[in-house]
Design a protein around this motif. Structure first.
Motif, mmCIF file in Angstrom:
data_model
loop_
_atom_site.group_PDB
_atom_site.id
_atom_site.type_symbol
_atom_site.label_atom_id
_atom_site.label_comp_id
_atom_site.label_asym_id
_atom_site.label_seq_id
_atom_site.Cartn_x
_atom_site.Cartn_y
_atom_site.Cartn_z
ATOM 1 N N GLN A 122 1.898 -8.581 -7.262
ATOM 2 C CA GLN A 122 0.830 -8.686 -6.198
ATOM 3 C C GLN A 122 -0.154 -7.547 -6.137
ATOM 4 N N GLY A 123 0.439 -6.536 -6.741
ATOM 5 C CA GLY A 123 -0.356 -5.237 -6.618
ATOM 6 C C GLY A 123 0.001 -4.284 -5.453
ATOM 7 N N THR A 124 -0.352 -3.095 -5.648
ATOM 8 C CA THR A 124 -0.182 -1.785 -4.717
ATOM 9 C C THR A 124 -1.190 -1.192 -4.581
ATOM 10 N N THR A 125 -1.913 -1.164 -3.510
ATOM 11 C CA THR A 125 -2.938 -0.217 -3.111
ATOM 12 C C THR A 125 -2.858 1.107 -2.953
ATOM 13 N N LEU A 126 -3.099 2.254 -3.810
ATOM 14 C CA LEU A 126 -2.596 3.538 -3.798
ATOM 15 C C LEU A 126 -3.916 4.326 -3.087
ATOM 16 N N SER B 27 0.922 -1.225 -0.088
ATOM 17 C CA SER B 27 0.137 -0.013 0.121
ATOM 18 C C SER B 27 0.833 1.139 0.013
ATOM 19 N N LEU B 28 0.172 2.306 -0.441
ATOM 20 C CA LEU B 28 0.925 3.593 -0.360
ATOM 21 C C LEU B 28 -0.243 4.811 -0.465
ATOM 22 N N SER B 29 0.364 5.537 0.446
ATOM 23 C CA SER B 29 -0.752 6.982 0.637
ATOM 24 C C SER B 29 0.026 8.129 0.374
ATOM 25 N N VAL B 30 -0.629 8.950 -0.316
ATOM 26 C CA VAL B 30 0.009 10.319 -0.818
ATOM 27 C C VAL B 30 -1.234 11.316 -0.867
ATOM 28 N N GLN B 31 -0.529 12.396 -0.689
ATOM 29 C CA GLN B 31 -1.557 13.677 -0.617
ATOM 30 C C GLN B 31 -1.773 14.103 -2.100
ATOM 31 N N GLU B 32 -3.108 14.463 -2.215
ATOM 32 C CA GLU B 32 -3.393 15.195 -3.556
ATOM 33 C C GLU B 32 -2.503 16.125 -4.070
ATOM 34 N N GLY B 33 -2.153 16.251 -5.546
ATOM 35 C CA GLY B 33 -1.225 17.026 -5.863
ATOM 36 C C GLY B 33 0.042 16.648 -5.943
ATOM 37 N N ARG B 34 0.479 15.612 -4.997
ATOM 38 C CA ARG B 34 1.909 15.181 -4.838
ATOM 39 C C ARG B 34 2.317 13.927 -5.862
ATOM 40 N N ILE B 35 3.496 13.722 -6.058
ATOM 41 C CA ILE B 35 3.866 12.591 -6.552
ATOM 42 C C ILE B 35 3.672 11.304 -6.251
ATOM 43 N N SER B 36 3.040 10.264 -6.922
ATOM 44 C CA SER B 36 2.804 8.876 -6.402
ATOM 45 C C SER B 36 4.036 8.160 -6.966
ATOM 46 N N ILE B 37 4.675 7.227 -6.573
ATOM 47 C CA ILE B 37 5.856 6.623 -7.058
ATOM 48 C C ILE B 37 5.530 4.958 -6.849
ATOM 49 N N LEU B 38 4.994 4.178 -7.703
ATOM 50 C CA LEU B 38 4.914 2.808 -7.593
ATOM 51 C C LEU B 38 5.902 1.971 -8.082
ATOM 52 N N ASN B 39 6.437 0.892 -7.145
ATOM 53 C CA ASN B 39 7.642 0.239 -7.652
ATOM 54 C C ASN B 39 7.359 -1.231 -7.951
ATOM 55 N N CYS B 40 8.201 -1.708 -8.749
ATOM 56 C CA CYS B 40 8.140 -3.013 -9.230
ATOM 57 C C CYS B 40 9.320 -3.598 -9.765
ATOM 58 N N SER C 70 19.388 -2.904 -15.578
ATOM 59 C CA SER C 70 20.379 -3.405 -14.594
ATOM 60 C C SER C 70 20.044 -3.751 -13.376
ATOM 61 N N ALA C 71 19.175 -3.189 -12.857
ATOM 62 C CA ALA C 71 18.541 -3.363 -11.705
ATOM 63 C C ALA C 71 17.357 -4.246 -11.761
ATOM 64 N N LYS C 72 16.770 -4.439 -12.849
ATOM 65 C CA LYS C 72 15.711 -5.147 -13.110
ATOM 66 C C LYS C 72 14.436 -4.560 -12.207
ATOM 67 N N HIS C 73 14.392 -3.451 -12.380
ATOM 68 C CA HIS C 73 13.320 -2.286 -11.604
ATOM 69 C C HIS C 73 12.512 -1.503 -12.377
ATOM 70 N N LEU C 74 11.394 -1.390 -12.192
ATOM 71 C CA LEU C 74 10.585 -0.072 -12.824
ATOM 72 C C LEU C 74 9.621 0.547 -12.004
ATOM 73 N N SER C 75 9.388 1.588 -12.221
ATOM 74 C CA SER C 75 8.614 2.403 -11.491
ATOM 75 C C SER C 75 7.603 3.129 -12.290
ATOM 76 N N LEU C 76 6.320 3.619 -11.649
ATOM 77 C CA LEU C 76 5.138 4.187 -12.328
ATOM 78 C C LEU C 76 5.052 5.512 -11.466
ATOM 79 N N HIS C 77 5.205 6.717 -12.231
ATOM 80 C CA HIS C 77 5.221 7.990 -11.462
ATOM 81 C C HIS C 77 4.083 8.700 -11.966
ATOM 82 N N ILE C 78 3.070 8.948 -10.905
ATOM 83 C CA ILE C 78 1.670 9.877 -11.140
ATOM 84 C C ILE C 78 2.066 11.153 -10.692
ATOM 85 N N VAL C 79 1.953 12.041 -11.589
ATOM 86 C CA VAL C 79 2.028 13.622 -11.298
ATOM 87 C C VAL C 79 1.217 14.458 -11.929
#
Lengths: 117, 113
Positions: free
Chosen positions: B105-109, B10-23, B69-78
Protein backbone atom coordinates in the motif's frame (compact mmCIF):
# COMPACT_ATOMS: atom_id res chain seq x y z
CA UNK A 1 18.23 2.78 -15.09
CA UNK A 2 16.18 2.21 -18.19
CA UNK A 3 13.92 5.01 -19.43
CA UNK A 4 10.22 4.71 -20.09
CA UNK A 5 8.17 7.60 -21.41
CA UNK A 6 4.44 8.24 -21.50
CA UNK A 7 2.41 10.60 -23.60
CA UNK A 8 0.43 12.63 -22.85
CA UNK A 9 1.30 13.49 -19.29
CA UNK A 10 -2.11 14.99 -18.69
CA UNK A 11 -5.37 14.91 -20.59
CA UNK A 12 -8.79 16.38 -20.00
CA UNK A 13 -11.65 15.12 -22.11
CA UNK A 14 -15.41 15.13 -22.32
CA UNK A 15 -17.44 12.16 -21.25
CA UNK A 16 -17.98 9.72 -24.10
CA UNK A 17 -14.74 10.41 -25.93
CA UNK A 18 -11.84 8.01 -26.30
CA UNK A 19 -8.35 8.73 -25.06
CA UNK A 20 -5.13 7.07 -26.19
CA UNK A 21 -2.08 6.89 -23.93
CA UNK A 22 1.31 5.87 -25.30
CA UNK A 23 4.06 4.08 -23.41
CA UNK A 24 7.52 3.85 -24.91
CA UNK A 25 10.72 2.19 -23.80
CA UNK A 26 13.40 4.61 -24.95
CA UNK A 27 16.66 2.72 -24.63
CA UNK A 28 15.68 -0.91 -24.48
CA UNK A 29 13.32 -3.42 -26.00
CA UNK A 30 10.38 -4.65 -24.01
CA UNK A 31 8.37 -7.64 -25.11
CA UNK A 32 6.21 -7.14 -22.05
CA UNK A 33 4.74 -3.93 -20.73
CA UNK A 34 2.32 -3.42 -17.90
CA UNK A 35 -0.48 -0.93 -17.36
CA UNK A 36 -1.37 0.24 -13.87
CA UNK A 37 -3.93 2.56 -12.41
CA UNK A 38 -3.61 4.52 -9.20
CA UNK A 39 -6.38 6.22 -7.30
CA UNK A 40 -5.55 8.97 -4.81
CA UNK A 41 -3.76 7.72 -1.71
CA UNK A 42 -3.92 4.13 -2.91
CA UNK A 43 -1.46 1.62 -4.27
CA UNK A 44 -0.84 0.82 -7.90
CA UNK A 45 -3.30 -1.69 -9.30
CA UNK A 46 -2.28 -3.77 -12.28
CA UNK A 47 -4.81 -3.52 -15.08
CA UNK A 48 -3.25 -5.61 -17.81
CA UNK A 49 -0.10 -7.13 -19.19
CA UNK A 50 0.73 -6.04 -22.71
CA UNK A 51 2.54 -8.59 -24.86
CA UNK A 52 4.24 -7.62 -28.09
CA UNK A 53 2.59 -9.29 -31.04
CA UNK A 54 -0.20 -10.92 -29.07
CA UNK A 55 -3.30 -10.11 -27.09
CA UNK A 56 -3.04 -8.39 -23.76
CA UNK A 57 -3.84 -10.24 -20.55
CA UNK A 58 -6.33 -8.41 -18.37
CA UNK A 59 -6.68 -8.61 -14.62
CA UNK A 60 -9.94 -9.69 -13.08
CA UNK A 61 -12.50 -6.93 -13.14
CA UNK A 62 -10.85 -4.92 -15.92
CA UNK A 63 -13.00 -4.60 -19.03
CA UNK A 64 -10.94 -5.41 -22.10
CA UNK A 65 -13.39 -3.65 -24.40
CA UNK A 66 -13.16 -0.55 -22.25
CA UNK A 67 -9.39 -0.46 -22.00
CA UNK A 68 -7.94 -1.42 -25.37
CA UNK A 69 -4.27 -2.32 -25.39
CA UNK A 70 -2.06 -2.56 -28.44
CA UNK A 71 1.60 -3.59 -28.27
CA UNK A 72 2.61 -3.25 -31.89
CA UNK A 73 6.37 -3.01 -31.46
CA UNK A 74 9.09 -3.85 -28.98
CA UNK A 75 9.19 -0.27 -27.76
CA UNK A 76 5.58 0.90 -27.86
CA UNK A 77 2.37 -0.06 -26.09
CA UNK A 78 -0.82 1.98 -26.19
CA UNK A 79 -3.79 2.05 -23.86
CA UNK A 80 -7.04 3.45 -25.22
CA UNK A 81 -9.76 4.32 -22.77
CA UNK A 82 -12.90 4.02 -24.88
CA UNK A 83 -16.01 6.07 -24.22
CA UNK A 84 -14.45 7.55 -21.13
CA UNK A 85 -16.62 8.48 -18.17
CA UNK A 86 -15.85 10.51 -15.04
CA UNK A 87 -15.20 7.32 -13.05
CA UNK A 88 -12.32 6.56 -15.42
CA UNK A 89 -10.53 9.65 -14.14
CA UNK A 90 -7.33 8.38 -12.62
CA UNK A 91 -3.55 8.26 -12.86
CA UNK A 92 -2.45 5.69 -15.42
CA UNK A 93 1.11 4.38 -15.31
CA UNK A 94 2.91 1.96 -17.58
CA UNK A 95 6.00 -0.08 -16.92
CA UNK A 96 8.33 -2.21 -18.99
CA UNK A 97 10.92 -4.87 -18.44
CA UNK A 98 14.26 -4.87 -20.21
CA UNK A 99 14.45 -8.40 -21.50
CA UNK A 100 18.19 -8.11 -22.05
CA UNK A 101 19.11 -7.57 -18.43
CA UNK A 102 17.35 -8.00 -15.11
CA UNK A 103 14.13 -9.51 -16.20
CA UNK A 104 12.38 -8.97 -12.90
CA UNK A 105 12.91 -5.23 -12.60
CA UNK A 106 10.21 -3.07 -14.11
CA UNK A 107 10.84 0.53 -15.06
CA UNK A 108 7.94 2.90 -14.87
CA UNK A 109 6.83 5.77 -17.02
CA UNK A 110 6.01 9.16 -15.49
CA UNK A 111 2.28 8.50 -15.60
CA UNK A 112 -0.70 10.09 -17.33
CA UNK A 113 -3.31 12.02 -15.42
CA UNK A 114 -6.74 11.55 -17.03
CA UNK A 115 -9.64 13.78 -16.10
CA UNK A 116 -13.00 13.05 -17.68
CA UNK A 117 -15.53 15.81 -17.37
CA UNK B 1 -6.37 -10.66 -0.25
CA UNK B 2 -3.46 -8.33 0.37
CA UNK B 3 -0.41 -10.46 -0.39
CA UNK B 4 2.06 -7.64 0.19
CA UNK B 5 1.49 -5.40 3.17
CA UNK B 6 3.08 -2.22 4.36
CA UNK B 7 1.47 -1.72 7.72
CA UNK B 8 2.90 1.71 8.43
CA UNK B 9 1.21 4.32 6.27
CA UNK B 10 3.71 6.96 7.30
CA UNK B 11 7.12 7.45 8.87
CA UNK B 12 8.91 10.59 10.01
CA UNK B 13 12.65 10.74 10.72
CA UNK B 14 15.25 13.40 11.28
CA UNK B 15 17.77 14.21 8.60
CA UNK B 16 20.93 12.16 9.02
CA UNK B 17 19.23 9.37 10.93
CA UNK B 18 18.23 5.95 9.66
CA UNK B 19 14.89 5.34 7.96
CA UNK B 20 13.53 1.81 8.19
CA UNK B 21 10.58 0.89 6.01
CA UNK B 22 8.95 -2.47 6.54
CA UNK B 23 7.07 -4.86 4.30
CA UNK B 24 5.42 -8.21 4.97
CA UNK B 25 4.18 -10.77 2.50
CA UNK B 26 2.06 -13.87 2.69
CA UNK B 27 2.89 -15.79 -0.47
CA UNK B 28 5.93 -18.02 -0.05
CA UNK B 29 6.12 -18.38 -3.83
CA UNK B 30 7.39 -14.84 -4.25
CA UNK B 31 10.99 -15.03 -5.34
CA UNK B 32 11.97 -11.45 -6.07
CA UNK B 33 11.29 -8.26 -4.18
CA UNK B 34 11.67 -4.64 -5.19
CA UNK B 35 11.43 -1.22 -3.61
CA UNK B 36 10.17 1.80 -5.52
CA UNK B 37 10.07 5.46 -4.58
CA UNK B 38 7.26 7.64 -5.83
CA UNK B 39 6.58 11.36 -5.82
CA UNK B 40 3.03 12.68 -6.31
CA UNK B 41 1.88 12.70 -9.95
CA UNK B 42 4.98 10.82 -11.08
CA UNK B 43 5.74 7.21 -11.92
CA UNK B 44 7.59 5.03 -9.41
CA UNK B 45 11.37 5.02 -9.53
CA UNK B 46 13.18 1.75 -9.01
CA UNK B 47 15.46 1.81 -5.96
CA UNK B 48 16.74 -1.61 -5.09
CA UNK B 49 15.78 -5.26 -5.32
CA UNK B 50 16.60 -8.58 -3.74
CA UNK B 51 16.29 -12.17 -4.81
CA UNK B 52 14.77 -14.67 -2.41
CA UNK B 53 18.05 -16.59 -2.33
CA UNK B 54 19.74 -13.66 -0.62
CA UNK B 55 19.17 -11.99 2.71
CA UNK B 56 20.78 -8.63 2.05
CA UNK B 57 21.48 -6.30 -0.83
CA UNK B 58 23.18 -2.95 -0.54
CA UNK B 59 23.39 -0.02 -2.94
CA UNK B 60 24.82 3.19 -1.60
CA UNK B 61 22.61 4.56 1.15
CA UNK B 62 19.97 1.89 0.51
CA UNK B 63 20.03 -1.61 1.98
CA UNK B 64 17.28 -4.18 1.71
CA UNK B 65 17.07 -7.06 4.16
CA UNK B 66 15.01 -10.18 3.57
CA UNK B 67 13.88 -12.60 6.28
CA UNK B 68 12.23 -15.45 4.42
CA UNK B 69 11.19 -17.38 7.51
CA UNK B 70 9.31 -14.34 8.77
CA UNK B 71 8.16 -13.33 5.26
CA UNK B 72 9.44 -9.88 5.99
CA UNK B 73 11.66 -7.40 4.25
CA UNK B 74 12.85 -3.97 5.12
CA UNK B 75 14.48 -1.03 3.41
CA UNK B 76 17.11 0.92 5.34
CA UNK B 77 18.13 4.40 4.24
CA UNK B 78 21.25 5.75 5.90
CA UNK B 79 21.74 8.64 6.26
CA UNK B 80 18.27 9.95 5.48
CA UNK B 81 18.05 13.16 3.47
CA UNK B 82 15.14 15.57 2.96
CA UNK B 83 15.08 14.59 -0.71
CA UNK B 84 14.19 11.06 0.35
CA UNK B 85 10.75 12.29 1.39
CA UNK B 86 8.33 10.37 -0.83
CA UNK B 87 6.05 7.35 -0.87
CA UNK B 88 7.90 4.04 -0.83
CA UNK B 89 6.31 0.95 -2.32
CA UNK B 90 7.37 -2.60 -1.68
CA UNK B 91 6.61 -5.04 -4.51
CA UNK B 92 6.97 -8.75 -5.08
CA UNK B 93 7.10 -11.08 -8.05
CA UNK B 94 6.20 -14.74 -8.16
CA UNK B 95 8.26 -17.01 -10.35
CA UNK B 96 6.50 -18.01 -13.53
CA UNK B 97 3.82 -15.37 -13.12
CA UNK B 98 4.74 -13.35 -16.21
CA UNK B 99 6.51 -10.73 -14.14
CA UNK B 100 3.40 -9.29 -12.50
CA UNK B 101 4.33 -7.00 -9.64
CA UNK B 102 2.22 -7.16 -6.51
CA UNK B 103 2.48 -3.86 -4.65
CA UNK B 104 2.06 -2.99 -1.03
CA UNK B 105 0.00 0.00 0.00
CA UNK B 106 2.99 2.28 0.34
CA UNK B 107 4.61 4.16 3.21
CA UNK B 108 4.99 7.91 3.16
CA UNK B 109 8.42 8.89 4.43
CA UNK B 110 9.07 12.40 5.66
CA UNK B 111 12.64 13.39 6.42
CA UNK B 112 12.81 16.54 8.49
CA UNK B 113 15.78 18.90 8.15
Amino acid sequence: GAVVSQHPSRVICKSGTSVKIECRSLDFQATTMFWYRQFPKQSLMLMATSNEGSKATYEQGVEKDKFLINHASLTLSTLTVTSAHPEDSSFYICSARDQAIRQETQYFGPGTRLLVL
Amino acid sequence: DQQVKQNSPSLSVQEGRISILNCDYTNSMFDYFLWYKKYPAEGPTFLISISSIKDKNEDGRFTVFLNKSAKHLSLHIVPSQPGDSAVYFCAAIRAGNTGKLIFGQGTTLQVKP
